[in-house]
Design an enzyme around this catalytic site. Structure first.
Site, PDB file in Angstrom:
ATOM      1  N   ARG A   1       0.829  -1.209   0.000  1.00 31.31           N
ATOM      2  CA  ARG A   1       0.000   0.000   0.000  1.00 31.31           C
ATOM      3  C   ARG A   1       0.854   1.246   0.000  1.00 31.31           C
ATOM      4  O   ARG A   1       1.792   1.378   0.782  1.00 31.31           O
ATOM      5  CB  ARG A   1      -0.901   0.010   1.234  1.00 31.31           C
ATOM      6  CG  ARG A   1      -1.499   1.375   1.496  1.00 31.31           C
ATOM      7  CD  ARG A   1      -2.960   1.369   1.719  1.00 31.31           C
ATOM      8  NE  ARG A   1      -3.475   2.725   1.757  1.00 31.31           N
ATOM      9  CZ  ARG A   1      -4.316   3.168   2.669  1.00 31.31           C
ATOM     10  NH1 ARG A   1      -4.771   2.344   3.583  1.00 31.31           N
ATOM     11  NH2 ARG A   1      -4.748   4.404   2.635  1.00 31.31           N
TER      12      ARG A   1
ATOM     13  N   ARG B   1      -7.111   1.671  -3.387  1.00 32.59           N
ATOM     14  CA  ARG B   1      -6.041   1.127  -2.540  1.00 32.59           C
ATOM     15  C   ARG B   1      -5.994  -0.400  -2.614  1.00 32.59           C
ATOM     16  O   ARG B   1      -7.020  -1.055  -2.791  1.00 32.59           O
ATOM     17  CB  ARG B   1      -6.240   1.570  -1.096  1.00 32.59           C
ATOM     18  CG  ARG B   1      -7.556   1.141  -0.530  1.00 32.59           C
ATOM     19  CD  ARG B   1      -8.044   2.015   0.585  1.00 32.59           C
ATOM     20  NE  ARG B   1      -8.172   3.404   0.199  1.00 32.59           N
ATOM     21  CZ  ARG B   1      -8.087   4.418   1.058  1.00 32.59           C
ATOM     22  NH1 ARG B   1      -7.870   4.195   2.324  1.00 32.59           N
ATOM     23  NH2 ARG B   1      -8.210   5.660   0.668  1.00 32.59           N
TER      24      ARG B   1
ATOM     25  N   ASP C   1      -6.506  -1.786   3.005  1.00 32.06           N
ATOM     26  CA  ASP C   1      -6.717  -0.820   4.082  1.00 32.06           C
ATOM     27  C   ASP C   1      -7.083  -1.635   5.318  1.00 32.06           C
ATOM     28  O   ASP C   1      -7.911  -2.548   5.228  1.00 32.06           O
ATOM     29  CB  ASP C   1      -7.888   0.081   3.679  1.00 32.06           C
ATOM     30  CG  ASP C   1      -8.009   1.293   4.576  1.00 32.06           C
ATOM     31  OD1 ASP C   1      -7.460   2.334   4.216  1.00 32.06           O
ATOM     32  OD2 ASP C   1      -8.653   1.184   5.631  1.00 32.06           O
TER      33      ASP C   1
ATOM     34  N   ASP D   1      -8.406  -0.965   9.099  1.00 33.90           N
ATOM     35  CA  ASP D   1      -8.866   0.030  10.075  1.00 33.90           C
ATOM     36  C   ASP D   1      -9.196  -0.642  11.395  1.00 33.90           C
ATOM     37  O   ASP D   1      -9.910  -1.653  11.418  1.00 33.90           O
ATOM     38  CB  ASP D   1     -10.133   0.734   9.561  1.00 33.90           C
ATOM     39  CG  ASP D   1      -9.839   1.718   8.444  1.00 33.90           C
ATOM     40  OD1 ASP D   1      -8.697   2.211   8.365  1.00 33.90           O
ATOM     41  OD2 ASP D   1     -10.743   1.978   7.636  1.00 33.90           O
TER      42      ASP D   1
HETATM   43  O1  GSY Z   1     -12.259   3.406   4.911  1.00 31.46           O
HETATM   44  C1  GSY Z   1     -11.685   2.293   4.357  1.00 31.46           C
HETATM   45  C2  GSY Z   1     -11.344   2.434   2.908  1.00 31.46           C
HETATM   46  N1  GSY Z   1     -12.497   2.774   2.097  1.00 31.46           N
HETATM   47  C3  GSY Z   1     -13.541   1.991   1.750  1.00 31.46           C
HETATM   48  C4  GSY Z   1     -13.880   0.659   2.038  1.00 31.46           C
HETATM   49  O2  GSY Z   1     -13.172  -0.094   2.734  1.00 31.46           O
HETATM   50  N2  GSY Z   1     -15.052   0.196   1.495  1.00 31.46           N
HETATM   51  C5  GSY Z   1     -15.862   0.981   0.734  1.00 31.46           C
HETATM   52  N3  GSY Z   1     -16.958   0.461   0.224  1.00 31.46           N
HETATM   53  N4  GSY Z   1     -15.556   2.270   0.452  1.00 31.46           N
HETATM   54  C6  GSY Z   1     -14.419   2.756   0.964  1.00 31.46           C
HETATM   55  N5  GSY Z   1     -13.910   4.004   0.826  1.00 31.46           N
HETATM   56  C7  GSY Z   1     -12.751   3.977   1.525  1.00 31.46           C
HETATM   57  S1  GSY Z   1     -11.715   5.344   1.654  1.00 31.46           S
END
Ligand code: GSY
Length: 168
Positions: free
Chosen positions: A90, A99, A102, A104
């Site tokens: 990443r 990305r 990710d 979190d």
């Molecule tokens: O916030 C995590 C990264 N992210 C995502 C995600 O994991 N899933 C979806 N559906 N939309 C996202 N937009 C982001 S930034």
């Protein structure tokens, strides 16, 4: 006393997601690395294909929630999660952009932590995002949000987020 603190065990819930490369392989590898570096993975949700949130003109994400048990602190978990993202390739560019992976930190036991621009648990937006709450409610339906006092299942059933979330 310090020793007790250091050995305190927490159940942490993380949300993994990605919308570039082989999404499923990246999630699988991330879970292996979480298990190796942070703590025993106890629960993994189904895969969810989810419309991108934030910047909507990008490929759909695959999301998956993970529950693990760890002796580490929340900050240590966060830092190791960032190192796993880097190990998997990443590069942090656009906050809302595409990305590979990710990771979190969503919940850390029943702790409430607010370190501005670094770490906030519970994740401040979790209750508004279907792509977080549906996978999380699958593996932790009865866990109570430490600030809202509501279970993950109940929160997931009342979200108004219109973005599509499809369990695979
Ligand atoms: O916030 C995590 C990264 N992210 C995502 C995600 O994991 N899933 C979806 N559906 N939309 C996202 N937009 C982001 S930034």
């Amino acid at each position: 006393m310090m020793l007790n603190k250091a050995l305190e065990c927490h159940t942490a819930y993380l949300l993994l997601g990605g919308n570039l490369g082989d999404r499923e392989v990246n999630l699988k590898r991330a879970i292996e690395l979480l298990n190796e570096k942070i703590g025993e993975v106890l629960a993994v949700s189904s895969l969810y294909e989810t419309a991108a949130w934030g910047k909507t003109d990008q490929p759909a994400f695959l999301n998956q929630a993970v529950g693990l048990q760890t002796n580490l602190s929340a900050i240590e978990v966060l830092e190791l999660a960032l190192s796993i993202e880097q190990e998997l390739g990443r590069v942090r560019k656009d906050k809302w952009g595409e990305r590979l992976i990710d990771i979190d930190l969503i919940l850390f036991g029943d702790e409430v932590i607010n370190i501005p621009d670094k770490l906030q648990v519970p994740h401040p937006h979790m209750q508004n995002r279907k792509f977080v709450m549906e996978p999380l409610a699958e593996i932790a339906p009865d866990v109570i949000h430490p600030l809202l006092g509501e279970t993950m299942l109940s929160i997931s059933q009342h979200i108004e987020d219109p973005l599509e979330v499809k369990k695979l």
